[in-house]
Design a protein around this motif. Sequence first.
Motif, PDB file in Angstrom:
ATOM      1  N   PHE A 149      -2.428   3.062 -16.747  1.00 18.99           N
ATOM      2  CA  PHE A 149      -2.884   2.614 -15.417  1.00 18.99           C
ATOM      3  C   PHE A 149      -1.611   1.890 -14.937  1.00 18.99           C
ATOM      4  O   PHE A 149      -1.643   2.098 -13.501  1.00 18.99           O
ATOM      5  CB  PHE A 149      -3.773   1.433 -15.854  1.00 18.99           C
ATOM      6  CG  PHE A 149      -5.443   2.239 -15.876  1.00 18.99           C
ATOM      7  CD1 PHE A 149      -6.531   1.799 -15.238  1.00 18.99           C
ATOM      8  CD2 PHE A 149      -5.670   2.849 -17.131  1.00 18.99           C
ATOM      9  CE1 PHE A 149      -7.565   2.278 -15.246  1.00 18.99           C
ATOM     10  CE2 PHE A 149      -7.060   3.583 -17.252  1.00 18.99           C
ATOM     11  CZ  PHE A 149      -7.897   3.194 -16.459  1.00 18.99           C
ATOM     12  N   LYS A 150      -0.658   1.310 -15.352  1.00 18.17           N
ATOM     13  CA  LYS A 150       0.355   0.840 -14.616  1.00 18.17           C
ATOM     14  C   LYS A 150       1.212   1.938 -13.980  1.00 18.17           C
ATOM     15  O   LYS A 150       1.427   1.681 -12.758  1.00 18.17           O
ATOM     16  CB  LYS A 150       0.951  -0.128 -15.676  1.00 18.17           C
ATOM     17  CG  LYS A 150       0.505  -1.409 -16.315  1.00 18.17           C
ATOM     18  CD  LYS A 150       1.314  -1.800 -17.543  1.00 18.17           C
ATOM     19  CE  LYS A 150       2.552  -2.582 -17.101  1.00 18.17           C
ATOM     20  NZ  LYS A 150       3.327  -3.347 -17.966  1.00 18.17           N
ATOM     21  N   ARG A 151       1.329   2.742 -14.640  1.00 16.45           N
ATOM     22  CA  ARG A 151       2.016   3.924 -14.038  1.00 16.45           C
ATOM     23  C   ARG A 151       1.437   4.538 -12.791  1.00 16.45           C
ATOM     24  O   ARG A 151       1.875   4.707 -11.706  1.00 16.45           O
ATOM     25  CB  ARG A 151       2.415   4.993 -14.932  1.00 16.45           C
ATOM     26  CG  ARG A 151       3.256   6.228 -14.365  1.00 16.45           C
ATOM     27  CD  ARG A 151       3.781   7.200 -15.477  1.00 16.45           C
ATOM     28  NE  ARG A 151       2.820   8.212 -15.832  1.00 16.45           N
ATOM     29  CZ  ARG A 151       2.090   8.026 -17.108  1.00 16.45           C
ATOM     30  NH1 ARG A 151       2.663   7.234 -18.166  1.00 16.45           N
ATOM     31  NH2 ARG A 151       1.144   9.176 -17.260  1.00 16.45           N
ATOM     32  N   VAL A 152       0.134   4.583 -12.686  1.00 17.25           N
ATOM     33  CA  VAL A 152      -0.552   5.167 -11.361  1.00 17.25           C
ATOM     34  C   VAL A 152      -0.527   4.280 -10.545  1.00 17.25           C
ATOM     35  O   VAL A 152      -0.282   4.427  -9.380  1.00 17.25           O
ATOM     36  CB  VAL A 152      -2.073   5.328 -11.815  1.00 17.25           C
ATOM     37  CG1 VAL A 152      -2.910   5.468 -10.681  1.00 17.25           C
ATOM     38  CG2 VAL A 152      -2.253   6.542 -12.836  1.00 17.25           C
ATOM     39  N   VAL A 153      -0.584   2.706 -10.897  1.00 21.52           N
ATOM     40  CA  VAL A 153      -0.464   1.719  -9.871  1.00 21.52           C
ATOM     41  C   VAL A 153       0.763   1.626  -9.257  1.00 21.52           C
ATOM     42  O   VAL A 153       1.046   1.579  -8.017  1.00 21.52           O
ATOM     43  CB  VAL A 153      -0.960   0.284 -10.436  1.00 21.52           C
ATOM     44  CG1 VAL A 153      -0.710  -0.716  -9.378  1.00 21.52           C
ATOM     45  CG2 VAL A 153      -2.363   0.177 -10.763  1.00 21.52           C
ATOM     46  N   GLU A 154       1.936   1.976 -10.022  1.00 20.40           N
ATOM     47  CA  GLU A 154       3.327   1.853  -9.574  1.00 20.40           C
ATOM     48  C   GLU A 154       3.606   3.130  -8.632  1.00 20.40           C
ATOM     49  O   GLU A 154       4.175   3.041  -7.536  1.00 20.40           O
ATOM     50  CB  GLU A 154       4.125   1.695 -10.639  1.00 20.40           C
ATOM     51  CG  GLU A 154       4.118   0.290 -11.629  1.00 20.40           C
ATOM     52  CD  GLU A 154       5.132   0.136 -12.600  1.00 20.40           C
ATOM     53  OE1 GLU A 154       5.712   1.212 -12.861  1.00 20.40           O
ATOM     54  OE2 GLU A 154       4.909  -0.750 -13.360  1.00 20.40           O
ATOM     55  N   GLU A 155       3.253   4.259  -9.212  1.00 18.99           N
ATOM     56  CA  GLU A 155       3.488   5.564  -8.585  1.00 18.99           C
ATOM     57  C   GLU A 155       2.742   5.751  -7.073  1.00 18.99           C
ATOM     58  O   GLU A 155       3.518   6.030  -6.196  1.00 18.99           O
ATOM     59  CB  GLU A 155       3.245   6.533  -9.234  1.00 18.99           C
ATOM     60  CG  GLU A 155       4.189   6.755 -10.625  1.00 18.99           C
ATOM     61  CD  GLU A 155       3.804   8.118 -11.412  1.00 18.99           C
ATOM     62  OE1 GLU A 155       3.053   8.754 -11.103  1.00 18.99           O
ATOM     63  OE2 GLU A 155       4.371   8.284 -12.523  1.00 18.99           O
ATOM     64  N   TYR A 156       1.655   5.038  -7.164  1.00 21.42           N
ATOM     65  CA  TYR A 156       0.924   5.297  -5.765  1.00 21.42           C
ATOM     66  C   TYR A 156       1.027   3.838  -5.008  1.00 21.42           C
ATOM     67  O   TYR A 156       0.122   3.933  -4.035  1.00 21.42           O
ATOM     68  CB  TYR A 156      -0.429   5.865  -6.009  1.00 21.42           C
ATOM     69  CG  TYR A 156      -0.351   7.125  -6.360  1.00 21.42           C
ATOM     70  CD1 TYR A 156      -0.441   8.207  -5.761  1.00 21.42           C
ATOM     71  CD2 TYR A 156      -0.331   7.443  -7.984  1.00 21.42           C
ATOM     72  CE1 TYR A 156      -0.353   9.489  -5.950  1.00 21.42           C
ATOM     73  CE2 TYR A 156      -0.474   8.629  -7.989  1.00 21.42           C
ATOM     74  CZ  TYR A 156      -0.331   9.641  -7.509  1.00 21.42           C
ATOM     75  OH  TYR A 156      -0.347  10.981  -7.972  1.00 21.42           O
ATOM     76  N   ALA A 157       1.529   2.904  -5.478  1.00 26.03           N
ATOM     77  CA  ALA A 157       1.853   1.719  -4.496  1.00 26.03           C
ATOM     78  C   ALA A 157       0.274   1.014  -4.299  1.00 26.03           C
ATOM     79  O   ALA A 157       0.359   0.692  -3.162  1.00 26.03           O
ATOM     80  CB  ALA A 157       2.657   1.979  -3.407  1.00 26.03           C
ATOM     81  N   LEU A 158      -0.435   1.036  -5.284  1.00 29.05           N
ATOM     82  CA  LEU A 158      -1.922   0.603  -5.138  1.00 29.05           C
ATOM     83  C   LEU A 158      -1.916  -0.941  -5.012  1.00 29.05           C
ATOM     84  O   LEU A 158      -1.405  -1.784  -5.778  1.00 29.05           O
ATOM     85  CB  LEU A 158      -2.911   1.315  -6.333  1.00 29.05           C
ATOM     86  CG  LEU A 158      -2.949   2.681  -6.538  1.00 29.05           C
ATOM     87  CD1 LEU A 158      -3.886   3.050  -7.603  1.00 29.05           C
ATOM     88  CD2 LEU A 158      -3.395   3.396  -5.319  1.00 29.05           C
ATOM     89  N   ILE A 159      -2.547  -1.402  -4.024  1.00 24.24           N
ATOM     90  CA  ILE A 159      -2.883  -2.771  -3.898  1.00 24.24           C
ATOM     91  C   ILE A 159      -3.914  -3.401  -4.822  1.00 24.24           C
ATOM     92  O   ILE A 159      -4.910  -2.946  -5.123  1.00 24.24           O
ATOM     93  CB  ILE A 159      -2.911  -3.330  -2.536  1.00 24.24           C
ATOM     94  CG1 ILE A 159      -4.355  -2.773  -1.907  1.00 24.24           C
ATOM     95  CG2 ILE A 159      -1.963  -2.889  -1.798  1.00 24.24           C
ATOM     96  CD1 ILE A 159      -4.681  -3.080  -0.562  1.00 24.24           C
ATOM     97  N   GLY A 160      -3.874  -4.686  -5.158  1.00 27.68           N
ATOM     98  CA  GLY A 160      -5.023  -5.384  -5.799  1.00 27.68           C
ATOM     99  C   GLY A 160      -4.868  -5.269  -7.360  1.00 27.68           C
ATOM    100  O   GLY A 160      -5.556  -6.021  -8.092  1.00 27.68           O
ATOM    101  N   TRP A 161      -3.873  -4.402  -7.991  1.00 30.75           N
ATOM    102  CA  TRP A 161      -3.942  -4.499  -9.479  1.00 30.75           C
ATOM    103  C   TRP A 161      -3.007  -5.453 -10.002  1.00 30.75           C
ATOM    104  O   TRP A 161      -1.782  -5.134 -10.201  1.00 30.75           O
ATOM    105  CB  TRP A 161      -3.527  -2.908  -9.895  1.00 30.75           C
ATOM    106  CG  TRP A 161      -4.700  -2.369  -9.658  1.00 30.75           C
ATOM    107  CD1 TRP A 161      -5.201  -1.321  -8.788  1.00 30.75           C
ATOM    108  CD2 TRP A 161      -5.353  -1.640 -10.774  1.00 30.75           C
ATOM    109  NE1 TRP A 161      -6.100  -0.541  -8.749  1.00 30.75           N
ATOM    110  CE2 TRP A 161      -6.562  -0.889 -10.265  1.00 30.75           C
ATOM    111  CE3 TRP A 161      -5.646  -2.095 -11.831  1.00 30.75           C
ATOM    112  CZ2 TRP A 161      -7.420  -0.109 -11.079  1.00 30.75           C
ATOM    113  CZ3 TRP A 161      -6.699  -1.529 -12.873  1.00 30.75           C
ATOM    114  CH2 TRP A 161      -7.376  -0.567 -12.503  1.00 30.75           C
TER     115      TRP A 161
END
Length: 348
Positions: free
Chosen positions: A183-195
């Motif tokens: 989950f952390k990798r997905v958030v970082e690679e796609y620059a997802l906000i709110g996580w």
Amino acid sequence: FFFAFRYHCHFCEGSTFCEGSTFMPPLTGEETGTLCMGQAADDPRNRALASAFIDALVHEAGALNNSPEADAATHVLQYIQDNLSHVEMALGEFGADGHLKNREALPASTFNDFYKWTMIPVMFATEAAHGEVRCTFSVNIRDAECRHRLLQSAQEPGEAGLFKDLQRNLSALAARRFDREVFKRVVEEYALIGWDEELLDAVCGAEDAPRTLADRVVVDLSLSGPVDPEPSEVVLQVFCAWDAKLKEERLFIEAAGPWHRVTWLETSLMQAVYDALFRDTMRQRFGTADDGDWYPRWLASAMIRCARSIQAANKSGLQGALFSGRRTGGLPLLLLQALYVEHGLRDP
């Protein structure tokens, strides 16, 4: 036709050309790998999925002759030769029956769509503002024959059969753990906000105590309605009740719990139910109860259909995307499709 790979052959004791299969169109070049095609008669139950799948694909291609599918089969075979190491890597953890060889539980994120990661902050913000939002996902089996077959199996005693497969799938589904690093990798690679860390804890659990997809599995055909989950709890449940819309009795297969948690079961629950129905149907179609026998053959035919679809899309100029996680013949097909579609779905 004949098929030759250069590889280290476990059966032929050394690097050689093995010419045991006679149905593959001639291919050029030398590839290194670990697959032996000379053991086509070997029991596929005792082999890894990669070799059993390629053997089945070779035979399928030979049987097609000059049919419309023959060209698609040739393209798949050529792709495998050119990308053998990738195919071996994708299928390397699977047995010939399409299951992970060690029967290890899949991670909780498997069969989930990417938009879940983008929507979760909205769900979490809504719950923060209004309190826990209880959500229920109920599987809708539209095919009447499948729906009736599942109900009949549930009403029959015994330790085998479609309903028992469903129960095992639901128990395995509930036990899937959230992998926080994924989950952390997905958030970082796609620059997802709110996580932030709070949201990661709410979804995945603490780093030293990861959550599972569900906390309880309740299978009770004496119930005529759902059980109520405890606060913050996710429950998978199966009960039998009257469907007012269909005007018939049917099985209800549901997941209920807090919105930000139960949403991860929306697509994966559909897949777990579909897998039981899919395998039961294929066992009847191929005339064998051994999944290691029919699964490689089905996978070969599925990839040929995939190649035909890509050829048609390229020819028509169709622009689209592949959505196949909700009802598919397992993770091996998803992995192969992803590799092949990335390679083949191109604007000329």
